[in-house]
Design an enzyme around this catalytic site. Structure first.
Site, PDB file in Angstrom:
ATOM      1  N   THR A  65       0.835  -1.200   0.000  1.00 52.44           N
ATOM      2  CA  THR A  65       0.000   0.000   0.000  1.00 52.44           C
ATOM      3  C   THR A  65       0.870   1.249   0.000  1.00 52.44           C
ATOM      4  O   THR A  65       2.099   1.171  -0.145  1.00 52.44           O
ATOM      5  CB  THR A  65      -0.985  -0.033   1.185  1.00 52.44           C
ATOM      6  OG1 THR A  65      -1.929   1.021   1.033  1.00 52.44           O
ATOM      7  CG2 THR A  65      -0.280   0.067   2.513  1.00 52.44           C
ATOM      8  N   LYS A  78       3.771   1.369  -3.724  1.00 55.74           N
ATOM      9  CA  LYS A  78       3.243   0.640  -4.880  1.00 55.74           C
ATOM     10  C   LYS A  78       4.124   0.768  -6.118  1.00 55.74           C
ATOM     11  O   LYS A  78       4.082  -0.097  -6.994  1.00 55.74           O
ATOM     12  CB  LYS A  78       1.823   1.113  -5.198  1.00 55.74           C
ATOM     13  CG  LYS A  78       0.805   0.714  -4.142  1.00 55.74           C
ATOM     14  CD  LYS A  78      -0.600   1.136  -4.544  1.00 55.74           C
ATOM     15  CE  LYS A  78      -1.613   0.713  -3.488  1.00 55.74           C
ATOM     16  NZ  LYS A  78      -2.996   1.053  -3.895  1.00 55.74           N
ATOM     17  N   ASN A  84       0.277  -3.764  -6.194  1.00 57.05           N
ATOM     18  CA  ASN A  84      -0.323  -3.823  -4.850  1.00 57.05           C
ATOM     19  C   ASN A  84      -0.381  -5.244  -4.313  1.00 57.05           C
ATOM     20  O   ASN A  84      -0.767  -5.451  -3.165  1.00 57.05           O
ATOM     21  CB  ASN A  84      -1.727  -3.210  -4.851  1.00 57.05           C
ATOM     22  CG  ASN A  84      -2.775  -4.168  -5.369  1.00 57.05           C
ATOM     23  OD1 ASN A  84      -2.579  -4.806  -6.407  1.00 57.05           O
ATOM     24  ND2 ASN A  84      -3.884  -4.279  -4.665  1.00 57.05           N
ATOM     25  N   GLY A  86      -5.366  12.642  -7.626  1.00 54.19           N
ATOM     26  CA  GLY A  86      -4.167  11.919  -7.231  1.00 54.19           C
ATOM     27  C   GLY A  86      -3.334  11.517  -8.430  1.00 54.19           C
ATOM     28  O   GLY A  86      -3.816  11.516  -9.574  1.00 54.19           O
ATOM     29  N   GLY A 132      -0.024   5.331  -7.129  1.00 52.46           N
ATOM     30  CA  GLY A 132      -0.312   3.994  -7.629  1.00 52.46           C
ATOM     31  C   GLY A 132      -1.781   3.726  -7.847  1.00 52.46           C
ATOM     32  O   GLY A 132      -2.171   3.101  -8.842  1.00 52.46           O
ATOM     33  N   PRO A 148       1.963  18.623 -10.845  1.00 55.10           N
ATOM     34  CA  PRO A 148       1.580  18.360 -12.234  1.00 55.10           C
ATOM     35  C   PRO A 148       2.721  18.503 -13.228  1.00 55.10           C
ATOM     36  O   PRO A 148       2.723  17.834 -14.267  1.00 55.10           O
ATOM     37  CB  PRO A 148       0.495  19.413 -12.494  1.00 55.10           C
ATOM     38  CG  PRO A 148       0.741  20.488 -11.491  1.00 55.10           C
ATOM     39  CD  PRO A 148       1.258  19.783 -10.280  1.00 55.10           C
ATOM     40  N   GLY A 177     -14.856   2.752  -1.241  1.00 53.27           N
ATOM     41  CA  GLY A 177     -13.687   1.897  -1.153  1.00 53.27           C
ATOM     42  C   GLY A 177     -13.956   0.487  -0.679  1.00 53.27           C
ATOM     43  O   GLY A 177     -13.142  -0.417  -0.911  1.00 53.27           O
TER      44      GLY A 177
END
Length: 240
Positions: A43, A47, A68, A107, A110, A131, A209
């Protein structure tokens, strides 16, 4: 969840958490080569860093450039990305046709990269802290970009792939949620994250999630054991 699955499958296995510092990562990966170890999950924030320490990668891990799940096969450690399967389950739950869809992914790590693979065919906009340095498969903008709220507002899907929003804060302002699109939050907390609760109150289609956790966990279980995952045992444990 995994310990419940092992028990349901009649396996005398245990799933344990390893809290690993960056300096300990190489040694932690090498410990997975021991004969009594079947594999591991990985995690935040490892990743991507873990990839160079493995002996092979499956196609989705290579496409996402993130791992993962690690599986030991003999002396070799193989990396896979079951997050992709988990996110696909969430996409199916909100009923999104990814072909040609406009998706905003919060985000650039990973989980965001796994989301990009799961959203094949969509037009992707990533919102990242850096960015200018990100190498992501789509448009990349910063959190402070003036166009960010408009991108989210018009999106067919907003997907939160950051750890933000576990408690009372939201990763975006309520007024900037999609007008008619769906919302997926990879964060899982009891009762739903503030983002999911607000999206539901606006009548938007949502998946959280927990959906992703169950689906990716089932794929990890199958990779380690070679057996089909006992989904009911895993789901019941998550519900409790």
């Amino acid at each position: 969840m995994h310990n419940a699955a092992f028990a349901a499958a009649g396996l005398d296995w245990t799933y344990e958490m390893l809290d690993v510092s960056p300096a300990e990562l190489p040694a932690a990966v090498e410990r997975l080569r021991a004969p009594e170890v079947a594999g591991a999950n990985v995690t935040i924030p490892y990743k991507q860093r873990v990839m160079e320490r493995l002996d092979g990668l499956d196609a989705e891990a290579m496409r996402a450039h993130a791992v993962n799940t690690i599986t030991r096969e003999g002396a070799r450690l193989l990396g896979s990305n079951t997050d992709v399967a988990g996110i696909r389950a969430a996409i199916a739950e909100v009923g999104l046709n990814t072909e040609g869809a406009d998706a905003v992914i919060l985000g650039g790590g990973g989980s965001a990269r796994a989301a990009a693979v799961a959203l094949e065919g969509a037009h992707l906009t990533f919102v990242s802290r850096h960015p200018e340095t990100e190498d992501l498969p789509g448009r990349v903008i910063g959190w402070a970009d003036r166009e960010m709220p408009a991108h989210v507002r018009s999106a067919d899907l907003l997907l939160n792939a950051t750890p933000l929003g576990r408690r009372e804060e939201m990763p975006v302002r309520p007024a900037a949620l999609p007008k008619h699109g769906a919302v997926i939050d990879l964060v899982y907390v009891t009762g739903g994250t503030p983002l999911i609760r607000k999206a539901k109150s606006l009548g938007l289609r949502t998946a959280d999630g927990w959906v992703v956790l169950l689906a990716q966990g089932a794929r990890s279980f199958a990779a380690w054991t070679g057996r089909e995952a006992p989904l009911e045992a895993m789901r019941d444990t998550l519900r409790s």
